[in-house]
Enzyme design. Sequence first.
Site, PDB file in Angstrom:
ATOM      1  N   GLU A  31      78.840  46.868  15.984  1.00 39.20           N
ATOM      2  CA  GLU A  31      78.815  47.998  15.061  1.00 39.20           C
ATOM      3  C   GLU A  31      77.409  48.244  14.514  1.00 39.20           C
ATOM      4  O   GLU A  31      76.998  49.395  14.325  1.00 39.20           O
ATOM      5  CB  GLU A  31      79.801  47.769  13.910  1.00 39.20           C
ATOM      6  CG  GLU A  31      81.262  47.847  14.317  1.00 39.20           C
ATOM      7  CD  GLU A  31      81.647  49.198  14.888  1.00 39.20           C
ATOM      8  OE1 GLU A  31      81.080  50.228  14.461  1.00 39.20           O
ATOM      9  OE2 GLU A  31      82.495  49.240  15.784  1.00 39.20           O
ATOM     10  N   TYR A 111      80.208  52.067   6.074  1.00 41.38           N
ATOM     11  CA  TYR A 111      80.728  52.186   7.433  1.00 41.38           C
ATOM     12  C   TYR A 111      80.935  50.817   8.080  1.00 41.38           C
ATOM     13  O   TYR A 111      82.010  50.511   8.583  1.00 41.38           O
ATOM     14  CB  TYR A 111      79.792  53.034   8.301  1.00 41.38           C
ATOM     15  CG  TYR A 111      80.117  52.917   9.765  1.00 41.38           C
ATOM     16  CD1 TYR A 111      81.215  53.593  10.296  1.00 41.38           C
ATOM     17  CD2 TYR A 111      79.373  52.096  10.611  1.00 41.38           C
ATOM     18  CE1 TYR A 111      81.559  53.454  11.635  1.00 41.38           C
ATOM     19  CE2 TYR A 111      79.712  51.952  11.944  1.00 41.38           C
ATOM     20  CZ  TYR A 111      80.795  52.641  12.455  1.00 41.38           C
ATOM     21  OH  TYR A 111      81.140  52.492  13.770  1.00 41.38           O
ATOM     22  N   ASP A 129      82.016  57.611  10.625  1.00 40.26           N
ATOM     23  CA  ASP A 129      80.713  57.770  11.268  1.00 40.26           C
ATOM     24  C   ASP A 129      80.565  59.222  11.698  1.00 40.26           C
ATOM     25  O   ASP A 129      81.399  60.077  11.375  1.00 40.26           O
ATOM     26  CB  ASP A 129      80.575  56.810  12.455  1.00 40.26           C
ATOM     27  CG  ASP A 129      81.495  57.167  13.629  1.00 40.26           C
ATOM     28  OD1 ASP A 129      82.374  58.042  13.469  1.00 40.26           O
ATOM     29  OD2 ASP A 129      81.316  56.578  14.704  1.00 40.26           O
TER      30      ASP A 129
END
Length: 323
Positions: A31, A111, A129
């Site tokens: 990520e 996020y 996102d």
Amino acid sequence: MQKRLRQWYLQQARPLPWRKTQDPYLIWVSEVMLQQTTSTAVIPYYEKFTKKFPTLGSLANAPIEDVLEAWSGLGYYSRAKNLHAAAQDLSKIPFPKTYAELIKFKGFGPYTSRSVASLAFKEPVGVLDGNVIRILCRLNGLKLNWWEKKNRERLQTLADQWVQNEDSSILNQAMMELGATLCSPKKPACLLCPLRQDCIAFKRHEAHILPVPKPRKTKEIWEWSPRLLIYKKRLALAENDYAPFLKGQTLLPGKARRLKRPPSNFDYKHNVTHYEIYVKARLEKIKSQKKFPKRNIRWVPLQDIKKYIPLSLVQKALHLHLF
């Protein structure tokens, strides 16, 4: 809509390497890498990085220079530094399972903390996102400034609603996959989309104008004058506390000044976000270190320089004057 999206994802999802694990450490690495970078581009970096640092402990115990070297090519080196710093803290405790716990650690923004909590531990929180923002704006016909705090909070609420009473790991990945493949920024493949019958932008023929484009920052022109100080086959490095670009990163000692127009005399040009940087480097072989304060300068062997400073902005200067 949840059911249709889930079925579409289970049938169409790309076989990305980080989708084969529930290990929160490996999901976290992926990520962080995926920020500002496409999935296809990330794969070789992810495989190289996780081969070198297969566990949280191996990353936590590694020297930062080795981490930066393994990160080389991905850019945004502050991400690698934050990843390393957080790994050192996380290695001392059981890996947190919730968004609220994870966001307390360095580099875990809204996020990243939500994505790790959801994908690894199935916490019912939505991720937000660029792909998800685009889908939510089109699906709901929202013509709003999505980068403003109140509007991002509204979109976050919508993203959270999407994963309620469902496997949040599947639904969040499905949303991101849909945005990366069909609901693309330009020329979305609406006729293939499993959500098209409920999409307001599709019904209004407005998918191509949503989401509202974010205004670009005004380009700034800067002149950077780094000093390549050499002492006994060692190069001086300094933390960047003098230029607005790459703030806090390891650079060469030097000066920076903003210009109204590009200079006529420079070694090369380099762009970092909205900064247009014109570089004029100077090589200096010195006989004494005495006039350089130890707290600001550190001297590293020339043969190991890429471990300490992989930034392409600096590597260009090194290749031009040293290698």
